[in-house]
Design a protein around this motif. Sequence first.
Motif, PDB file in Angstrom:
ATOM      1  N   THR A 240      -0.023   5.075   1.185  1.00 23.95           N
ATOM      2  CA  THR A 240      -1.141   5.774   1.817  1.00 23.95           C
ATOM      3  C   THR A 240      -0.685   6.992   2.602  1.00 23.95           C
ATOM      4  O   THR A 240       0.489   7.127   2.976  1.00 23.95           O
TER       5      THR A 240
ATOM      6  N   MET B  27      -5.806  -3.817  -7.622  1.00 25.97           N
ATOM      7  CA  MET B  27      -5.514  -2.560  -6.947  1.00 25.97           C
ATOM      8  C   MET B  27      -6.817  -1.951  -6.444  1.00 25.97           C
ATOM      9  O   MET B  27      -7.867  -2.105  -7.077  1.00 25.97           O
TER      10      MET B  27
ATOM     11  N   VAL C  79      -3.764   3.784  -1.912  1.00 31.15           N
ATOM     12  CA  VAL C  79      -3.919   2.677  -2.850  1.00 31.15           C
ATOM     13  C   VAL C  79      -3.343   1.411  -2.226  1.00 31.15           C
ATOM     14  O   VAL C  79      -2.208   1.421  -1.720  1.00 31.15           O
TER      15      VAL C  79
ATOM     16  N   ASP D 193       0.840  -1.195   0.000  1.00 33.86           N
ATOM     17  CA  ASP D 193       0.000   0.000   0.000  1.00 33.86           C
ATOM     18  C   ASP D 193       0.875   1.245   0.000  1.00 33.86           C
ATOM     19  O   ASP D 193       2.011   1.239   0.481  1.00 33.86           O
TER      20      ASP D 193
ATOM     21  N   ALA E 106      -8.432   1.707  -4.488  1.00 33.71           N
ATOM     22  CA  ALA E 106      -8.357   3.031  -3.869  1.00 33.71           C
ATOM     23  C   ALA E 106      -9.336   3.036  -2.698  1.00 33.71           C
ATOM     24  O   ALA E 106     -10.545   2.885  -2.892  1.00 33.71           O
TER      25      ALA E 106
END
Length: 341
Positions: A41, A311, A335, A39, A313
Amino acid sequence: MQRKFPIFTVAALLTSSGLIDAAELPVGETRLSGTLFLDSTWLRKKSSGMPDNSDANVDLKRFFFNIDHRFSEVWSAQITTDIQWMRHDYPDPWLRHAYIQGNFSKAFTMRLGAAPTPWRSYVNKWSGYRYVERDLTARARIGGGSDWGGHVSGSFDTAGHIHYAAAVMTGASYQKLRVGDIPDVSVRISWEPNENSAISLGSYRGRFAQDYGIRQALHTAQSWNLMAAWANEHWRIGGQYFYARNLYRILQPDSDRSYGWSVWTSMQLTPVVAVLARHDKLKPSTWLDPYQQDRYSHIGLEWKINSSLRMAAIWKHGSIRNINQQRQTIDEAGVWARIHF
């Protein structure tokens, strides 16, 4: 003839972090594979009376590398390494799976060694988004996702609608090679009336190997679990609930109890894009700290790029409150990705 659910099938095969079970390989064949949970983030933490703490970073949540080998029609083996590298920490390498498997019939499969535990991997199969977040029982710290011991599973009926899984294990999980005075026991019974639905009951009893050495256990933890889920090629919907006694009081004199529930849903908008959401509520201490509460939610979009790359979001929000009415909130956005090779 009913259509198969390809996304669900992929998730089910990934339960042990490998693409396929070693028992499905041709005799004599060895297969190498790997899966990464990544990830990137932004994370913000807010606590009562404290300044905000925020940063942006990249995490390697999990890196599984699998070695599967099939010795014969009955016997196979799997080894899975597990590496985690979270923000601001050093990498943690573990041996997550190391077991030999005897596949004697649909009614009886045996695994000896460090193998997936009965409940958590099953829930992850139905919820479908383990790479985004751990399940409720993992957040509540009810045992581990894998543990050293003896594991059995199978189906009670020839139609394959009623399944069972049970394990007698150390309770310390795969991350700690230690044993306590008694083994931990986990059991699950599931009814799957068709390929799209399941109702499961589970139970866990043990001390998580906290009573090792001269440490004396004053309580034995117990939990009871329920899950109901439904999934097809367009939708997933489900939920789980647990009730537990003394999860965090093994070495402490006072008894306590806890409970929690989680609901999730996702909808496949196109063959590539899905929308997903989840909400958890956890009460870790209903007797000793009844004001303590842990809530967690996420919502987002997933793109299934191909069979090797997914993937998402995601926006996550969590809040924790204790007996002093102190509150901590956590917001995270970015993500998440699952890469298989």
